[in-house]
Write an enzyme that holds these catalytic residues in place. Structure first.
Site, PDB file in Angstrom:
ATOM      1  N   ARG A 111       2.065  -4.760   6.225  1.00 35.79           N
ATOM      2  CA  ARG A 111       1.354  -3.716   5.489  1.00 35.79           C
ATOM      3  C   ARG A 111       2.196  -2.452   5.501  1.00 35.79           C
ATOM      4  O   ARG A 111       2.598  -1.975   6.568  1.00 35.79           O
ATOM      5  CB  ARG A 111      -0.026  -3.415   6.073  1.00 35.79           C
ATOM      6  CG  ARG A 111      -0.746  -2.359   5.215  1.00 35.79           C
ATOM      7  CD  ARG A 111      -2.177  -2.116   5.568  1.00 35.79           C
ATOM      8  NE  ARG A 111      -2.816  -1.303   4.522  1.00 35.79           N
ATOM      9  CZ  ARG A 111      -4.069  -1.369   4.187  1.00 35.79           C
ATOM     10  NH1 ARG A 111      -4.881  -2.191   4.805  1.00 35.79           N
ATOM     11  NH2 ARG A 111      -4.565  -0.595   3.231  1.00 35.79           N
ATOM     12  N   ARG A 144      -4.874  -1.517   9.138  1.00 31.96           N
ATOM     13  CA  ARG A 144      -6.021  -2.405   8.892  1.00 31.96           C
ATOM     14  C   ARG A 144      -5.610  -3.446   7.868  1.00 31.96           C
ATOM     15  O   ARG A 144      -4.569  -3.318   7.224  1.00 31.96           O
ATOM     16  CB  ARG A 144      -7.236  -1.608   8.382  1.00 31.96           C
ATOM     17  CG  ARG A 144      -6.946  -0.776   7.153  1.00 31.96           C
ATOM     18  CD  ARG A 144      -8.177  -0.012   6.654  1.00 31.96           C
ATOM     19  NE  ARG A 144      -7.814   0.915   5.598  1.00 31.96           N
ATOM     20  CZ  ARG A 144      -7.490   2.198   5.780  1.00 31.96           C
ATOM     21  NH1 ARG A 144      -7.542   2.713   6.989  1.00 31.96           N
ATOM     22  NH2 ARG A 144      -7.143   2.955   4.766  1.00 31.96           N
ATOM     23  N   ASP A 176       0.831  -1.207   0.000  1.00 30.65           N
ATOM     24  CA  ASP A 176       0.000   0.000   0.000  1.00 30.65           C
ATOM     25  C   ASP A 176       0.868   1.260   0.000  1.00 30.65           C
ATOM     26  O   ASP A 176       1.977   1.264   0.532  1.00 30.65           O
ATOM     27  CB  ASP A 176      -0.912  -0.009   1.239  1.00 30.65           C
ATOM     28  CG  ASP A 176      -2.083   0.940   1.085  1.00 30.65           C
ATOM     29  OD1 ASP A 176      -2.329   1.422  -0.039  1.00 30.65           O
ATOM     30  OD2 ASP A 176      -2.764   1.204   2.099  1.00 30.65           O
ATOM     31  N   GLY A 177       0.326   2.311  -0.601  1.00 29.40           N
ATOM     32  CA  GLY A 177       0.985   3.619  -0.554  1.00 29.40           C
ATOM     33  C   GLY A 177       1.527   4.117  -1.882  1.00 29.40           C
ATOM     34  O   GLY A 177       2.199   5.148  -1.927  1.00 29.40           O
ATOM     35  N   GLU A 236       1.216 -13.098  12.494  1.00 28.16           N
ATOM     36  CA  GLU A 236       1.825 -11.927  13.121  1.00 28.16           C
ATOM     37  C   GLU A 236       1.670 -10.764  12.143  1.00 28.16           C
ATOM     38  O   GLU A 236       1.839 -10.930  10.931  1.00 28.16           O
ATOM     39  CB  GLU A 236       3.315 -12.171  13.393  1.00 28.16           C
ATOM     40  CG  GLU A 236       3.582 -13.276  14.395  1.00 28.16           C
ATOM     41  CD  GLU A 236       3.117 -12.913  15.803  1.00 28.16           C
ATOM     42  OE1 GLU A 236       3.181 -11.736  16.183  1.00 28.16           O
ATOM     43  OE2 GLU A 236       2.680 -13.837  16.529  1.00 28.16           O
ATOM     44  N   GLU A 281     -12.581  -4.415  -3.809  1.00 30.48           N
ATOM     45  CA  GLU A 281     -13.040  -3.042  -3.567  1.00 30.48           C
ATOM     46  C   GLU A 281     -12.285  -2.036  -4.448  1.00 30.48           C
ATOM     47  O   GLU A 281     -12.739  -0.898  -4.614  1.00 30.48           O
ATOM     48  CB  GLU A 281     -12.865  -2.688  -2.093  1.00 30.48           C
ATOM     49  CG  GLU A 281     -13.793  -3.439  -1.147  1.00 30.48           C
ATOM     50  CD  GLU A 281     -13.395  -4.892  -0.906  1.00 30.48           C
ATOM     51  OE1 GLU A 281     -12.209  -5.236  -1.054  1.00 30.48           O
ATOM     52  OE2 GLU A 281     -14.297  -5.700  -0.580  1.00 30.48           O
ATOM     53  N   ASN A 282     -11.159  -2.438  -4.991  1.00 33.48           N
ATOM     54  CA  ASN A 282     -10.384  -1.512  -5.833  1.00 33.48           C
ATOM     55  C   ASN A 282     -11.073  -1.198  -7.160  1.00 33.48           C
ATOM     56  O   ASN A 282     -10.676  -0.268  -7.868  1.00 33.48           O
ATOM     57  CB  ASN A 282      -8.964  -2.046  -6.092  1.00 33.48           C
ATOM     58  CG  ASN A 282      -8.044  -1.943  -4.892  1.00 33.48           C
ATOM     59  OD1 ASN A 282      -7.148  -2.769  -4.697  1.00 33.48           O
ATOM     60  ND2 ASN A 282      -8.232  -0.926  -4.053  1.00 33.48           N
TER      61      ASN A 282
HETATM   62  C1  IPE Z   1      -5.433  -2.656   0.028  1.00 34.96           C
HETATM   63  O1  IPE Z   1      -5.093  -1.339  -0.225  1.00 34.96           O
HETATM   64  C2  IPE Z   1      -5.475  -3.434  -1.260  1.00 34.96           C
HETATM   65  C3  IPE Z   1      -4.192  -3.608  -1.919  1.00 34.96           C
HETATM   66  C4  IPE Z   1      -3.016  -3.296  -1.437  1.00 34.96           C
HETATM   67  C5  IPE Z   1      -4.258  -4.235  -3.203  1.00 34.96           C
HETATM   68  P1  IPE Z   1      -6.199  -0.208  -0.378  1.00 34.96           P
HETATM   69  O2  IPE Z   1      -5.479   1.058  -0.572  1.00 34.96           O
HETATM   70  O3  IPE Z   1      -7.179  -0.595  -1.410  1.00 34.96           O
HETATM   71  O4  IPE Z   1      -6.926  -0.276   1.048  1.00 34.96           O
HETATM   72  P2  IPE Z   1      -7.816   0.805   1.803  1.00 34.96           P
HETATM   73  O5  IPE Z   1      -8.860   1.290   0.832  1.00 34.96           O
HETATM   74  O6  IPE Z   1      -6.906   1.921   2.204  1.00 34.96           O
HETATM   75  O7  IPE Z   1      -8.375   0.075   2.973  1.00 34.96           O
HETATM   76  C1  IPE Z   2      -1.574   0.260  -3.363  1.00 35.11           C
HETATM   77  O1  IPE Z   2      -1.367   1.630  -3.408  1.00 35.11           O
HETATM   78  C2  IPE Z   2      -1.911  -0.312  -4.731  1.00 35.11           C
HETATM   79  C3  IPE Z   2      -3.300  -0.770  -4.870  1.00 35.11           C
HETATM   80  C4  IPE Z   2      -4.183  -0.771  -3.929  1.00 35.11           C
HETATM   81  C5  IPE Z   2      -3.681  -1.282  -6.158  1.00 35.11           C
HETATM   82  P1  IPE Z   2      -2.573   2.653  -3.378  1.00 35.11           P
HETATM   83  O2  IPE Z   2      -2.968   2.952  -4.798  1.00 35.11           O
HETATM   84  O3  IPE Z   2      -3.673   2.180  -2.525  1.00 35.11           O
HETATM   85  O4  IPE Z   2      -1.868   3.914  -2.755  1.00 35.11           O
HETATM   86  P2  IPE Z   2      -2.483   4.926  -1.715  1.00 35.11           P
HETATM   87  O5  IPE Z   2      -3.000   4.136  -0.558  1.00 35.11           O
HETATM   88  O6  IPE Z   2      -3.586   5.674  -2.427  1.00 35.11           O
HETATM   89  O7  IPE Z   2      -1.341   5.813  -1.346  1.00 35.11           O
HETATM   90 MG    MG Z   3      -4.078   2.418  -0.550  1.00 35.31          MG
END
Ligand code: IPE
Ligand code: IPE
Ligand code: MG
Length: 239
Positions: free
Chosen positions: A182, A188, A18-19, A201, A65-66
């Protein structure tokens, strides 16, 4: 009672990558550039896991959800996936990686389905590391789907146990994740491996996924190795 040694190495590592978006925004770049950089991190981390001798690696690449993201971003992510798999396939094959998809594949774009099917066939004999890509994945859906599959196969309701249910999950036959990482500071699990994470863990780091290095991975594993996993038992052997 066989208490798990504190120094045990994880067999199964799962990562919520994530990020990417925030990494790009911090640099005044479009979010897609964050995903591109994130794919490069994924490549390096897969290589590092192979070097470390990890047996199972699960990467959360796209949640159910993406789909709620703009169509342009979703389209970019699947194009990137096709590029990533096509580019990495020879090396994955050479290094003995076996690819598995966790999630509903039939709803993915055609090019992605075709590329994944090809990569799965090509890596089917890999014996060194199983690489799970969670794509269009939802932990809740996975559990509901497993129950449906069990009942459709003629299973009796009374025979439905955590063990039999596990045989109908996408991860059937694999050990539960020992460690879930994460990145990006979110605390979460976002519908990831709900059933399998019962005793995993958890490791959270503020580092954004594109900045996550093999050294950060080693730090997470070292942190894991310093923990005492009890699985409900006592922390010290009793006399
Ligand atoms: C979780 O990240 C899903 C992936 C890393 C593929 P999200 O960015 O979609 O999660 P939320 O919306 O912040 O919970
Ligand atoms: C994770 O990065 C990749 C996917 C969920 C596909 P994000 O796209 O969620 O990046 P942030 O959370 O918006 O920074
Ligand atoms: Mg994200």
């Amino acid at each position: 009672m066989n208490l798990s040694p504190a120094t045990a190495f994880p067999r199964h590592l799962a990562i919520i990558m994530d990020g990417n978006g925030r990494w790009a925004t911090q640099r005044s770049l479009p979010r897609t550039e964050g995903h591109r950089a994130g794919a490069e991190t994924a490549r390096r981390i897969v290589q590092e896991c192979l070097d470390l001798g990890l047996e199972f690696l699960t990467l959360y690449a796209f949640s159910r959800e993406n789909w709620n993201r703009p169509a342009q971003e979703v389209g970019f992510l699947f194009d990137l996936l096709v590029q990533f798999i096509s580019r990495e396939l020879p090396d994955l094959e050479k290094r003995g990686v076996r690819l598995r998809i966790l999630g509903e594949e039939q709803n993915l774009p055609f090019a992605a389905r075709r590329t994944l099917a090809h990569a799965r066939a090509r890596t089917a004999r890999g014996e060194r590391m199983e690489l799970n890509l969670a794509l269009n994945y939802s932990g809740r859906e996975e559990i509901v789907r497993a129950c449906r599959l069990y009942l459709e196969a003629g299973g009796a309701p009374a025979g439905l146990t955590p063990e039999t249910l596990g045989e109908y999950l996408y991860t059937a036959g694999q050990p539960d994740p020992d460690l879930i990482i994460r990145t990006s500071g979110e605390l979460r699990t976002s519908n990831f491996l709900l059933f399998q994470a019962a005793y995993s863990e958890l490791y959270f780091t503020d580092t954004l996924w594109p900045d996550f290095t093999p050294l950060d991975l080693r730090a997470a594993i070292a942190d894991f190795q310093a923990r005492g996993r009890r699985f409900g038992a006592v922390s010290e052997p009793s006399f």
